[in-house]
Scaffold this motif. Structure first.
Motif, mmCIF file in Angstrom:
data_model
loop_
_atom_site.group_PDB
_atom_site.id
_atom_site.type_symbol
_atom_site.label_atom_id
_atom_site.label_comp_id
_atom_site.label_asym_id
_atom_site.label_seq_id
_atom_site.Cartn_x
_atom_site.Cartn_y
_atom_site.Cartn_z
ATOM 1 N N MET A 1 0.848 -1.202 0.000
ATOM 2 C CA MET A 1 0.000 0.000 0.000
ATOM 3 C C MET A 1 0.879 1.246 0.000
ATOM 4 O O MET A 1 1.797 1.373 0.784
ATOM 5 N N LEU A 88 -2.460 5.558 -9.799
ATOM 6 C CA LEU A 88 -1.750 5.685 -8.530
ATOM 7 C C LEU A 88 -1.857 7.099 -7.976
ATOM 8 O O LEU A 88 -1.913 7.310 -6.765
ATOM 9 N N ALA A 91 -5.137 7.347 -6.159
ATOM 10 C CA ALA A 91 -5.088 6.594 -4.902
ATOM 11 C C ALA A 91 -4.231 7.281 -3.860
ATOM 12 O O ALA A 91 -4.578 7.306 -2.671
ATOM 13 N N LYS A 104 -10.321 4.369 -3.863
ATOM 14 C CA LYS A 104 -8.875 4.209 -3.668
ATOM 15 C C LYS A 104 -8.458 2.770 -3.940
ATOM 16 O O LYS A 104 -7.473 2.507 -4.656
ATOM 17 N N LEU A 108 -5.941 1.316 -6.876
ATOM 18 C CA LEU A 108 -4.737 0.547 -6.572
ATOM 19 C C LEU A 108 -4.757 -0.817 -7.257
ATOM 20 O O LEU A 108 -3.745 -1.275 -7.802
ATOM 21 N N ASP A 112 -2.164 -2.090 -10.151
ATOM 22 C CA ASP A 112 -1.417 -3.350 -10.042
ATOM 23 C C ASP A 112 -1.583 -4.201 -11.299
ATOM 24 O O ASP A 112 -0.623 -4.801 -11.800
#
Length: 202
Positions: A1, A88, A91, A104, A108, A112
């Protein structure tokens, strides 16, 4: 995170700077997001926690900025990593609790998945680029944007489009609980859908 930079102050554009210093990539230096502030506020003690039209506008503005920066002005093989950076960016500006947490998390997760696509097709022999936000003279440069192998760029774009569509659907579904989120989440989901333009080959 990633560490979170809360939404700040207001919704105005940051002052342009002449040049962003070179440095490590976004993956190794999340602090690069210091110039990626949503720059909105609400009345809560921790900005960005509660539903707020300014915060929602700030999120959609970042997503629209992805279209301006990551679209047809750069080669298709750079666009997926460019879009990942903007997800990103969203987030990193949202707190770990509150009404925007599902957004958020969706950003994320999408970042990824886009990163996995980039790593799968990455062209280590080609240079990374650092386009300016919106390609405006004097605007901030993005962290390094990695290229894909040109022969696989279109196939990768199809995979990335599936990630974007999935993310849009996740956000819409998250917005229905509680129902008061619906309008805010629908606006963000619509902005995510518009990111599909980035992944078109033309």
């Amino acid at each position: 995170m990633l560490p979170v930079t809360p939404a700040l102050a207001d919704c105005h554009e940051p002052e342009p700077e002449s040049e962003e210093p070179s440095g490590p990539s976004i993956l190794s230096a999340p602090s690069d997001f210091s110039f990626f502030s949503i720059s909105c506020h609400d009345d809560s003690s921790e900005p960005g926690q509660n539903l707020n039209s300014g915060v929602t506008k700030g999120i959609t503005k970042i997503l629209q900025g992805a279209n301006n920066t990551c679209g047809s002005r750069i080669e298709l093989r750079y666009r997926i990593d460019c879009l990942r950076i903007y997800y990103l960016k969203v987030a990193a500006n949202l707190p770990n609790t509150g009404d925007y947490l599902p957004i958020k998390q969706a950003m994320l997760d999408a970042a990824d998945k886009l990163d996995a696509i980039v790593r799968k097709y990455e062209d280590d022999s080609a240079p990374a680029i650092r386009p300016r936000e919106g390609h405006r003279t004097g605007s901030k440069r993005l962290p390094k944007v990695r290229p894909l192998k040109e022969a696989f760029a279109e196939a990768a774009a199809v995979e990335a489009a599936m990630v974007v569509e999935e993310t849009e659907l996740i956000i819409i579904r998250s917005g229905g609980d509680p129902a008061r989120r619906t309008q805010h989440y629908t606006e963000v989901a619509a902005a995510v859908e518009e990111n599909l333009v980035i992944l078109r080959s033309s």
